[in-house]
Structures are given as C-alpha cells and as structure tokens.
Write an enzyme that holds these catalytic residues in place. Structure first.
Site, PDB file in Angstrom:
ATOM      1  N   CYS A 125       0.841  -1.187   0.000  1.00 55.06           N
ATOM      2  CA  CYS A 125       0.000   0.000   0.000  1.00 55.06           C
ATOM      3  C   CYS A 125       0.883   1.247   0.000  1.00 55.06           C
ATOM      4  O   CYS A 125       1.986   1.245   0.537  1.00 55.06           O
ATOM      5  CB  CYS A 125      -0.956   0.088   1.189  1.00 55.06           C
ATOM      6  SG  CYS A 125      -2.056  -1.320   1.316  1.00 55.06           S
ATOM      7  N   ARG A 171       3.368   0.064  -5.220  1.00 53.74           N
ATOM      8  CA  ARG A 171       3.225  -0.556  -3.900  1.00 53.74           C
ATOM      9  C   ARG A 171       1.927  -1.362  -3.759  1.00 53.74           C
ATOM     10  O   ARG A 171       1.724  -2.043  -2.756  1.00 53.74           O
ATOM     11  CB  ARG A 171       3.254   0.525  -2.794  1.00 53.74           C
ATOM     12  CG  ARG A 171       4.503   1.360  -2.800  1.00 53.74           C
ATOM     13  CD  ARG A 171       4.426   2.445  -1.749  1.00 53.74           C
ATOM     14  NE  ARG A 171       4.484   1.887  -0.423  1.00 53.74           N
ATOM     15  CZ  ARG A 171       5.599   1.641   0.250  1.00 53.74           C
ATOM     16  NH1 ARG A 171       6.760   1.910  -0.301  1.00 53.74           N
ATOM     17  NH2 ARG A 171       5.565   1.132   1.452  1.00 53.74           N
ATOM     18  N   TRP A 183      -2.774  -2.662  -1.695  1.00 52.27           N
ATOM     19  CA  TRP A 183      -2.481  -4.068  -1.969  1.00 52.27           C
ATOM     20  C   TRP A 183      -3.230  -4.830  -0.881  1.00 52.27           C
ATOM     21  O   TRP A 183      -2.872  -4.752   0.295  1.00 52.27           O
ATOM     22  CB  TRP A 183      -0.981  -4.332  -1.899  1.00 52.27           C
ATOM     23  CG  TRP A 183      -0.609  -5.705  -2.362  1.00 52.27           C
ATOM     24  CD1 TRP A 183      -0.445  -6.108  -3.661  1.00 52.27           C
ATOM     25  CD2 TRP A 183      -0.334  -6.852  -1.541  1.00 52.27           C
ATOM     26  NE1 TRP A 183      -0.096  -7.434  -3.698  1.00 52.27           N
ATOM     27  CE2 TRP A 183      -0.017  -7.923  -2.422  1.00 52.27           C
ATOM     28  CE3 TRP A 183      -0.331  -7.091  -0.166  1.00 52.27           C
ATOM     29  CZ2 TRP A 183       0.299  -9.201  -1.961  1.00 52.27           C
ATOM     30  CZ3 TRP A 183      -0.012  -8.358   0.285  1.00 52.27           C
ATOM     31  CH2 TRP A 183       0.294  -9.400  -0.605  1.00 52.27           C
ATOM     32  N   ASN A 228      -0.995   2.056   5.724  1.00 52.11           N
ATOM     33  CA  ASN A 228      -0.150   1.037   5.095  1.00 52.11           C
ATOM     34  C   ASN A 228       0.379   0.151   6.209  1.00 52.11           C
ATOM     35  O   ASN A 228       1.020   0.657   7.133  1.00 52.11           O
ATOM     36  CB  ASN A 228       1.011   1.728   4.356  1.00 52.11           C
ATOM     37  CG  ASN A 228       2.079   0.740   3.918  1.00 52.11           C
ATOM     38  OD1 ASN A 228       1.777  -0.393   3.589  1.00 52.11           O
ATOM     39  ND2 ASN A 228       3.323   1.175   3.909  1.00 52.11           N
ATOM     40  N   GLY A 229       0.088  -1.149   6.137  1.00 52.27           N
ATOM     41  CA  GLY A 229       0.590  -2.052   7.175  1.00 52.27           C
ATOM     42  C   GLY A 229      -0.475  -3.071   7.540  1.00 52.27           C
ATOM     43  O   GLY A 229      -1.452  -3.259   6.802  1.00 52.27           O
ATOM     44  N   GLU A 262      17.549 -16.280 -10.951  1.00 53.62           N
ATOM     45  CA  GLU A 262      17.025 -14.934 -11.193  1.00 53.62           C
ATOM     46  C   GLU A 262      16.310 -14.861 -12.538  1.00 53.62           C
ATOM     47  O   GLU A 262      15.255 -14.223 -12.661  1.00 53.62           O
ATOM     48  CB  GLU A 262      18.176 -13.918 -11.110  1.00 53.62           C
ATOM     49  CG  GLU A 262      17.809 -12.471 -11.407  1.00 53.62           C
ATOM     50  CD  GLU A 262      16.735 -11.885 -10.491  1.00 53.62           C
ATOM     51  OE1 GLU A 262      16.347 -12.514  -9.499  1.00 53.62           O
ATOM     52  OE2 GLU A 262      16.264 -10.774 -10.808  1.00 53.62           O
ATOM     53  N   LYS A 294      12.417 -13.747 -12.852  1.00 52.48           N
ATOM     54  CA  LYS A 294      12.033 -12.597 -13.675  1.00 52.48           C
ATOM     55  C   LYS A 294      10.958 -13.000 -14.671  1.00 52.48           C
ATOM     56  O   LYS A 294       9.965 -12.309 -14.848  1.00 52.48           O
ATOM     57  CB  LYS A 294      13.290 -12.095 -14.392  1.00 52.48           C
ATOM     58  CG  LYS A 294      13.333 -10.660 -14.690  1.00 52.48           C
ATOM     59  CD  LYS A 294      13.908  -9.796 -13.579  1.00 52.48           C
ATOM     60  CE  LYS A 294      13.176  -9.971 -12.264  1.00 52.48           C
ATOM     61  NZ  LYS A 294      13.809  -9.385 -11.138  1.00 52.48           N
ATOM     62  N   GLU A 299       7.509 -13.870 -13.022  1.00 46.59           N
ATOM     63  CA  GLU A 299       6.933 -12.696 -12.369  1.00 46.59           C
ATOM     64  C   GLU A 299       6.168 -11.800 -13.355  1.00 46.59           C
ATOM     65  O   GLU A 299       5.074 -11.342 -13.051  1.00 46.59           O
ATOM     66  CB  GLU A 299       8.095 -11.922 -11.742  1.00 46.59           C
ATOM     67  CG  GLU A 299       7.733 -10.689 -10.975  1.00 46.59           C
ATOM     68  CD  GLU A 299       8.962 -10.033 -10.360  1.00 46.59           C
ATOM     69  OE1 GLU A 299      10.092 -10.230 -10.859  1.00 46.59           O
ATOM     70  OE2 GLU A 299       8.786  -9.307  -9.369  1.00 46.59           O
ATOM     71  N   HIS A 313      17.772 -36.142 -12.140  1.00 47.51           N
ATOM     72  CA  HIS A 313      17.230 -36.660 -10.873  1.00 47.51           C
ATOM     73  C   HIS A 313      15.732 -36.395 -10.751  1.00 47.51           C
ATOM     74  O   HIS A 313      15.193 -36.417  -9.647  1.00 47.51           O
ATOM     75  CB  HIS A 313      17.997 -36.063  -9.693  1.00 47.51           C
ATOM     76  CG  HIS A 313      19.440 -36.457  -9.689  1.00 47.51           C
ATOM     77  ND1 HIS A 313      19.865 -37.736  -9.422  1.00 47.51           N
ATOM     78  CD2 HIS A 313      20.547 -35.743  -9.979  1.00 47.51           C
ATOM     79  CE1 HIS A 313      21.183 -37.792  -9.524  1.00 47.51           C
ATOM     80  NE2 HIS A 313      21.620 -36.599  -9.867  1.00 47.51           N
ATOM     81  N   LYS A 332       5.708  -3.909  -5.032  1.00 49.27           N
ATOM     82  CA  LYS A 332       7.164  -3.793  -5.025  1.00 49.27           C
ATOM     83  C   LYS A 332       7.763  -3.993  -3.643  1.00 49.27           C
ATOM     84  O   LYS A 332       8.715  -4.734  -3.487  1.00 49.27           O
ATOM     85  CB  LYS A 332       7.596  -2.444  -5.584  1.00 49.27           C
ATOM     86  CG  LYS A 332       9.101  -2.330  -5.681  1.00 49.27           C
ATOM     87  CD  LYS A 332       9.554  -1.737  -6.964  1.00 49.27           C
ATOM     88  CE  LYS A 332      11.043  -1.786  -7.125  1.00 49.27           C
ATOM     89  NZ  LYS A 332      11.487  -2.983  -7.824  1.00 49.27           N
TER      90      LYS A 332
HETATM   91  O1  M6R Z   1      12.947  -4.602  -1.617  1.00 46.21           O
HETATM   92  P1  M6R Z   1      13.562  -5.971  -1.551  1.00 46.21           P
HETATM   93  O2  M6R Z   1      14.796  -6.078  -2.393  1.00 46.21           O
HETATM   94  O3  M6R Z   1      13.810  -6.425  -0.152  1.00 46.21           O
HETATM   95  O4  M6R Z   1      12.489  -6.917  -2.195  1.00 46.21           O
HETATM   96  C1  M6R Z   1      12.687  -8.307  -2.218  1.00 46.21           C
HETATM   97  C2  M6R Z   1      11.763  -8.977  -3.183  1.00 46.21           C
HETATM   98  O5  M6R Z   1      10.427  -8.689  -2.861  1.00 46.21           O
HETATM   99  C3  M6R Z   1      12.017  -8.522  -4.623  1.00 46.21           C
HETATM  100  O6  M6R Z   1      13.329  -8.757  -5.006  1.00 46.21           O
HETATM  101  C4  M6R Z   1      11.073  -9.272  -5.586  1.00 46.21           C
HETATM  102  O7  M6R Z   1      11.391 -10.605  -5.636  1.00 46.21           O
HETATM  103  C5  M6R Z   1      11.161  -8.604  -6.960  1.00 46.21           C
HETATM  104  N1  M6R Z   1       9.872  -8.181  -7.361  1.00 46.21           N
HETATM  105  C6  M6R Z   1      11.709  -9.509  -8.004  1.00 46.21           C
HETATM  106  O8  M6R Z   1      11.780  -8.843  -9.234  1.00 46.21           O
END
Ligand code: M6R
Length: 611
Positions: free
Chosen positions: A2, A27, A79, A105-106, A482, A486, A489, A505, A606
């Site tokens: 949020c 957010r 969110w 937010n929280g 990674e 990516k 996501e 395996h 994010k």
């Molecule tokens: O702000 P942070 O780096 O702590 O966030 C960690 C993850 O939430 C963040 O890396 C998430 O996996 C990304 N959206 C990946 O692209």
C-alpha cells in the site's frame, strides 16, 4: 504494501495526490481513494481497480459539477491483505461518526479484538479491513484533541502502520505516525506532504524528513512539528534527496522496467564509483573488519536472495570463508546458529521488506554484526543495520527489479574482494586485477543493451510456452534462479530453475517435444557438462536457448533446436552481471509480446512490508 500520501498547502490537494499515487502505485494497485473535507463532512472518492479507474471517477465528478477539491487531503493505493479488493474495502476509511478519516499502510494484528470491543460499544463497521479499526478507534478516543487520539491509537494497536489522519474538527491539520512501515514528510514552498516513498513528492520537493517509529508529525500549511508518544517536541534533521525528477518518469520508454534495464550501465558506474569516491560506501568498506568473523550469512527475499546466492560463489571462492544464504522468511523463524563471530548480510532494494527486517532484528538480538546492502536511503534496514552499503540505482519503480539487482551484485563482488584482501588471501595486485574486471562491466552491459534485436526476436517466438526451464552450473545456476523468477513474475509463464546436474534426478521427466530450456554457459570448466545437459534435453525434443560466453560447440547443433546468445568475456565470477541483462530483456520482451502490464504484474507489489 500500500502507498499513502497526504498534502496540506496552498494548492488543490487532489491533483497533487493523484500524481503522487501514480508514483506509489508500484506498492499496490487493487484499489485507490482520496479524502478531502467537504461542506458536510468528508468528501471521499474510492474505487476498486487501478488508479485510472479513480481518475475516471474524478472526471465524472467534474462533469457533474461536483469536483473533488480541497487544500488538505489524503490518498491511498492498496495491496489487499484483509478483505477482498472492493470499493468498500478501499481507503480512506472514515469512522462511523464521520469525524476521522484514515489511510493506512501495514497490518493491524490485533484488529479482531479491537473490532470486537468497539462493536460491543455499538460501533458499526462497514468494511472487512483491519485498517477501518484505526478510524473507528481514533473516533472512540477522540475528545477534541486529534494528537491525543492518535497517540492512544498507536498505543492500542499491534502490528505495523504508516498512517495519514484527518479530523473534521481540525481542518487545517494533517497527522502522520508510523511503526515498521516507511513514511516521509516532504516540505516545499506551497505546502507539506506525507508519503510512503520519495518519488511521490519529488515533483514538488527534494527536502524530506524521515519519520522514525512512534514519532508523530503534525502538518499544517506552513509548518511541520514532530512529537514523541509523550507529546514532547522533537527536533529532526531535514535531508536533501539527490534523485532527480526524471528518475521517477518513464522518459519515453513504454515501461519503467525497460527504462530501468537500460539505465544499468550508469547504475553500475555510479555504484562502482561510490566505493572509490569519499563517502558513506567507501567509509564502510574501509572500516569493516572481516577477521573477526568465522561465518557469513546472507539473507534476503526474492531477487535480492538470488543476488545473495550468486555472491556465495564469489565470497567462498575469494575469501575461503563459509557463506550460508537463506530466505529471510525462513531465517527469521529458524533459530539459526549465529553469534558475535557471524556477519549477517541483508540485501534489499527497498530496505523495507518485512521478512528481511525481521531477519536483521533476529540476527542482531543474537549478537551478530549486520551489514545491509540497500537502495533506499532512510529505509528501516539502512538505518538499523550496523553497517550499510547503498546501491546507486536511484528509484526503481517497476515491480520486477533489474537495476537494483545489478547494483547489489556489483557491491557484493567488491565486498568479497575487499574481504579477501583483508584476509590476505588476495594480494594488492590481484585485488587491482579483479577490480579492473569489474570496471569493464558498465561498457560490456552497454554493448549488450545496444544489440537487443536478437533477444527481442527470439522472445517473440516464446509467448506460447506454458513452462520454461532455466539451467546452469556453479554461478550460472545462481543466475538461472534470477532468470526464472524474472520470467514468471512478469510473463505469467510457469518457470523453474535447476542446477544442470539435477536434471536427471527428476526434472527431465518434464521435458517433452518443444519444451524450452534456457541454459547458461559462462563457466569454462563446466562448459562440457552444461552442453551435455543441453544435448540430453534436445534429444528429448526440447529447444535450448544458450546464453553465455562459452559457445564453441554451439554451432555443431541443429540450429532449429539451439539458439545461442553470446556474451562478452569477463571473469567467470562476474559473468552473472552480463547474463542477467539478457535474462531481463528476454523476460521483458516475452511479457511485452503477450501485452501484459509489465510494471505492475498481477498480485504483486514492489515493497513487501507485510508477512
Ligand atoms: O525490496 P527488496 O529487495 O527487499 O524486495 C525483495 C523482493 O520482494 C524482490 O526482489 C522481488 O522478488 C522482486 N519483485 C523480483 O523482481
């Protein structure tokens, strides 16, 4: 998650809040809303859906000759955690007496108990959210003094919160308070702001205060005052943000993600510079002592965790010190074996990820030293860790991290080199040689970004896949993680990353005609091994996208089945910084070809400031 924003000043608050919410939409984007003062109480517009839906509603109000306007207001982008995304669950929430409006937010952990108590007093609740309890509780405590009511609410609630509060009897006053969620106070000539993050106010000001936990800010048009929970006034230092306005704009790119990918040469250069030029990063690197540690733990979430997995290979190779990498969400509950000889490295773009914060606090409580690698100055992890290195990525808006990840990698490499030097495993000459390799990365990344055509073309053929696998060995396996994250996501294509040697395996049973396997090949001594994995899957009908600097045998394969994207040569330890560029672009173009909302993938936000 949020995002919240509030404004009080000479200008109309509504367009300022809408602009600010656009910068905070990363957010959360389940719903949004704004409250200002109307003639007879609060005037609130809130809607389920993206911010554009709210904007349409505001335009309707204009057309109906009932524009939402006022010099003081609060806004929210959500969110959803408690209660589905719906109009009624959207913020701002107004108490049933119509006296107090709140954006939050929280998560309020004890909201059920509080709600039950208030319901016993006859308070009717409208929404299913935990946040509404704040507005209702504030009204319950309110006896003509809004600051007093906010203090009582802060003392009663358990959990995390960043709040913006308006009170119908104090129409010139905006109150903010926080615990475990970020909140900044921005000041400028025409008014004052509260916001979850700097980009929301950057258009108006780069002068901000960072609110600490349980501090209250009282904003009026020409003044900001701070108090503690005993209502004693606090003196706080104002900070000047160096980020430019442009950094929070798309700058002609269709998506923030592409813009941020393209910014990486600059980000790498600035991050490398930051450890050479006098300043905070150089100070930390010069002063941190490694000889007192017998173990390093790197803990983080998501991509930041993947940066940690990659760094493990570099640290162990260079420093011969044992490194564990653990997901922060696991670490925090594991009762890990750590003591004052352990260095715990926290990696986080936002510096606000709830699990990473909890991991840091757990490590500190057990006597470990903590070093954070963070992008956001003033964030909780940056402030609370014993040492902090800042990535010079600037604001990262796209939910999928790209430039911050690359900056994390580079800082971790440099940290490992510095530790190895201190441990006398590397000589000064060897250190210089490795740093010289790192210094070539920005240009090599730039060269890759100049030739995106082949990646774009290949990605356009991949939109139909239901599943894509990523394989690699050694450090290539780390970066395969990674690449896979990516892709899934932002493209919503199922994807898994496997160590090449693990295929046989179990995983290979998933390989069938036309499965796509992305294979990373940068480790020369393992080239034969990864190629034999590629052959194993090709012989079972798969297609292979080979990414790497090792490639001599690539041409020997059926080109229908194997496509090679070649990378410039760099020391193997630093090759992830090049591979990841291709992996990011590949994911981006697959998602773009599918016409998806790349900067705001479904269900994600994010900064994950809740568990
Ligand atoms: O702000 P942070 O780096 O702590 O966030 C960690 C993850 O939430 C963040 O890396 C998430 O996996 C990304 N959206 C990946 O692209």
């Amino acid at each position: 998650m949020c995002g919240i924003i509030g404004y009080t000043g000479k200008e109309d608050a509504v367009p300022i809040i809408v602009e600010g919410l656009k910068k905070l939409e990363y957010r959360g984007y389940d719903s949004s809303g704004i409250a200002v003062y109307g003639k007879n109480g609060f005037d609130v517009v809130k809607q389920k859906g993206r911010l554009s839906v709210l904007e349409d509603r505001l335009k309707d109000r204009m057309r109906e000759n009932k524009p939402l306007c006022g010099n003081l207001g609060i806004g929210h982008t959500r969110w959803a955690t408690h209660g589905e995304p719906s109009d009624i669950n959207s913020h701002p929430h107004v108490g049933s007496k119509n006296k107090i409006a709140v954006v939050h937010n929280g998560i309020i952990e004890n909201y059920k108990q509080l709600k039950e108590r208030l319901e016993n007093y006859g308070v009717p609740f409208a929404s299913q959210t935990d946040s509404e309890v704040i507005a209702q509780l504030a009204e319950h405590y309110y006896c003509g003094d809004i600051i007093d009511a906010v203090i009582k609410v802060s003392n009663a609630v358990e959990g995390s919160y960043a709040l913006g509060v308006m009170c119908i009897d104090e129409r010139d006053t905006l109150i903010a308070v926080k615990k475990d969620n970020p909140l900044i106070i921005g000041i400028c000539d025409h008014g004052n702001f509260i916001a979850s993050d700097v980009p929301a106010v950057l258009k108006h000001t780069n002068r901000v205060y960072y609110l600490n936990d349980k501090e209250i800010a009282v904003l009026r048009e020409g003044s900001v005052q701070f108090f503690n929970m005993d209502r004693e006034p606090l003196q706080k230092n104002i900070e000047t943000i160096k980020w430019s306005m442009d950094s929070a704009e798309k700058g002609g790119y269709p998506h923030f993600m592409l813009k941020e990918i393209m910014e990486q040469p600059r980000v790498l250069r600035d991050t490398i510079q930051s450890v050479i030029m006098e300043g905070e990063n150089k100070n930390v690197l010069d002063n941190i002592s490694v000889s007192c540690f017998n173990k390093i733990i790197i803990t983080a979430c998501g991509s930041a965790y993947n940066a940690g997995v990659t760094a493990k290979y570099v640290f162990e190779k260079l420093c011969r010190i044992s490194v564990e990498v653990e997901l922060a969400s696991e670490f925090r509950y594991r009762d890990a074996i750590i003591d004052n000889k352990t260095l715990v490295i926290l990696v986080s773009q936002s510096g606000e990820t709830a699990d990473t914060i909890a991991a840091m606090r757990e490590a500190k409580s057990k006597g470990a030293s903590t070093l954070s690698i963070v992008n956001v100055i003033g964030s909780t992890i940056a402030k609370e860790a014993d040492y902090c290195l800042f990535t010079a990525a600037g604001p990262e808006i796209a939910v999928a991290t790209t430039k911050a990840f690359s900056a994390q990698l580079v800082l971790l490499y440099i940290l490992a080199i510095r530790f190895a030097l201190r441990l006398k495993i590397l000589s000064h000459n060897e250190e210089r040689e490795l740093l010289a390799q790192i210094a070539t990365l920005p240009d090599k990344v730039s060269a890759l970004l100049d030739k995106t055509g082949s990646i774009q073309m290949y990605a356009s053929t991949c939109v139909g896949y239901k599943s894509i696998f990523f394989i690699g060995r050694n450090i290539d396996y780390a970066i395969a993680l990674e690449g896979s994250l990516k892709l899934k996501e932002i493209s919503y294509i199922h994807s898994e990353a496997y160590a090449g040697g693990e295929l046989k395996h179990g995983t290979i049973s998933l390989v069938e005609e036309n499965t796509l396997v992305v294979a990373l090949s940068n480790c020369s001594y393992l080239y034969g091994k990864i190629m034999s994995n590629a052959e194993q899957v090709i012989s079972r009908g798969a297609k292979v996208l080979l990414i790497g600097s090792c490639s001599d045998a690539a041409s020997a394969h059926d080109s229908e089945k194997l496509y090679h994207i070649s990378l410039p040569h760099v020391h193997e330890m630093f090759s992830p910084s090049l591979s990841v560029i291709v992996l990011q672009l590949f994911s981006y173009y697959v998602a773009a070809n599918k016409g998806l909302d790349i900067d705001k993938p479904r269900n994600l936000a994010k900064s994950v400031t809740v568990e």
